[in-house]
Enzyme design. Structure first.
Site, short mmCIF file in Angstrom:
data_model
loop_
_atom_site.label_atom_id
_atom_site.label_comp_id
_atom_site.label_asym_id
_atom_site.label_seq_id
_atom_site.Cartn_x
_atom_site.Cartn_y
_atom_site.Cartn_z
N CYS A 92 1.80 3.62 -3.37
CA CYS A 92 2.19 4.98 -3.03
C CYS A 92 3.64 4.92 -2.56
O CYS A 92 3.96 4.11 -1.68
CB CYS A 92 1.27 5.52 -1.94
N GLN A 150 0.83 -1.21 0.00
CA GLN A 150 0.00 0.00 0.00
C GLN A 150 0.86 1.26 0.00
O GLN A 150 0.86 2.03 -0.94
CB GLN A 150 -0.94 -0.02 1.20
N ASP A 151 1.61 1.49 1.08
CA ASP A 151 2.54 2.61 1.12
C ASP A 151 3.67 2.25 2.08
O ASP A 151 3.59 1.25 2.79
CB ASP A 151 1.86 3.93 1.49
N PRO A 152 4.76 3.02 2.11
CA PRO A 152 5.90 2.65 2.95
C PRO A 152 5.56 2.64 4.44
O PRO A 152 4.61 3.30 4.89
CB PRO A 152 6.93 3.75 2.63
N ASN A 202 -0.64 6.37 5.14
CA ASN A 202 -1.55 6.73 4.04
C ASN A 202 -1.60 8.23 3.74
O ASN A 202 -2.43 8.67 2.94
CB ASN A 202 -2.98 6.24 4.31
#
EC number: 3.2.2.27
Length: 213
Positions: free
Chosen positions: A112, A50-52, A121
């Site tokens: 992302c 999803q994101d880091p 997020n």
């Protein structure tokens, strides 16, 4: 990827503005595009995050991966390792560095590519999704000398990753709930993504991945 270069430049402007406003972000700038450094034609498996990780010292530009010195490991990665050991019977990895997978044809891509420190997020919807979706479309469109799609397995954990399935028309899709502690017991554990990926690759005429770390 040339068509998204303006977006990448826009994201650079966004990140500089975040810094100027006192909102630090991760990962380090030299790691933001790290997922794209492996040879494009070598990629056999795509694992989408999803994101880091929003914790300083954790994200290194590859989905789910952390630097070798990070302990304790993020809980999602612990659960991935539990499933890896249960699925393949390999030894439990001793650190969170997934770099060897990328050297064997596995792309570890977050949708992302940056995140605000301590703010999960926080960079969603700012532009990175356009960049990463362009990369996924390009992966899906690869063909061999005969014009046939190149072998590709996409491992999609959680609804965020699974929303990319329509872009992966030529890939073998493996999907399950996300490995986070909130959802791993709802179908991630026991899903055997690693052995299933290898079975699919062999069926497509490609070599299986050595998942040992």
């Amino acid at each position: 990827m040339a068509d998204v270069e303006p977006t990448i430049h826009h994201m650079g402007d966004f990140l500089r503005a975040e810094n100027a406003a006192g909102r630090p972000w991760l990962p380090a700038s030299h790691n933001i595009l790290r997922a794209f450094t492996i040879p494009f034609d070598s990629i056999k498996v795509l694992i989408v995050g999803q994101d880091p990780y929003p914790t300083p010292g954790h994200p290194v530009g590859l989905s789910f991966c952390v630097a070798p010195n990070v302990h304790p490991l993020p809980k999602s990665l612990v659960n991935i390792y539990k499933e890896l050991v249960d699925d393949l019977g390999v030894p439990m990895p001793t650190n969170g560095d997934l770099t060897p997978w990328t050297e064997r044809g596995v792309m570890l891509l977050n949708r992302c590519l940056t995140v605000g420190v301590g703010r999960p997020n926080s960079h969603q919807g700012k532009g990175w999704e356009e960049v990463t979706e362009a990369a996924i479309r390009a992966l899906n469109a690869r063909t061999d000398a005969d014009g046939k799609p190149q072998p590709l397995v996409a491992i999609l954990w959680g609804r965020n990753a699974q929303s990319l399935e329509p872009l992966l028309t030529n890939a073998f899709i493996i999907k399950s709930p996300h490995p986070s502690p909130l959802s791993a017991s709802r179908g991630f554990f026991g899903s055997k993504p690693f052995s299933r990926a290898n079975q699919a690759l062999v069926t497509m005429g490609a070599d299986p991945v050595d998942w040992t770390l």
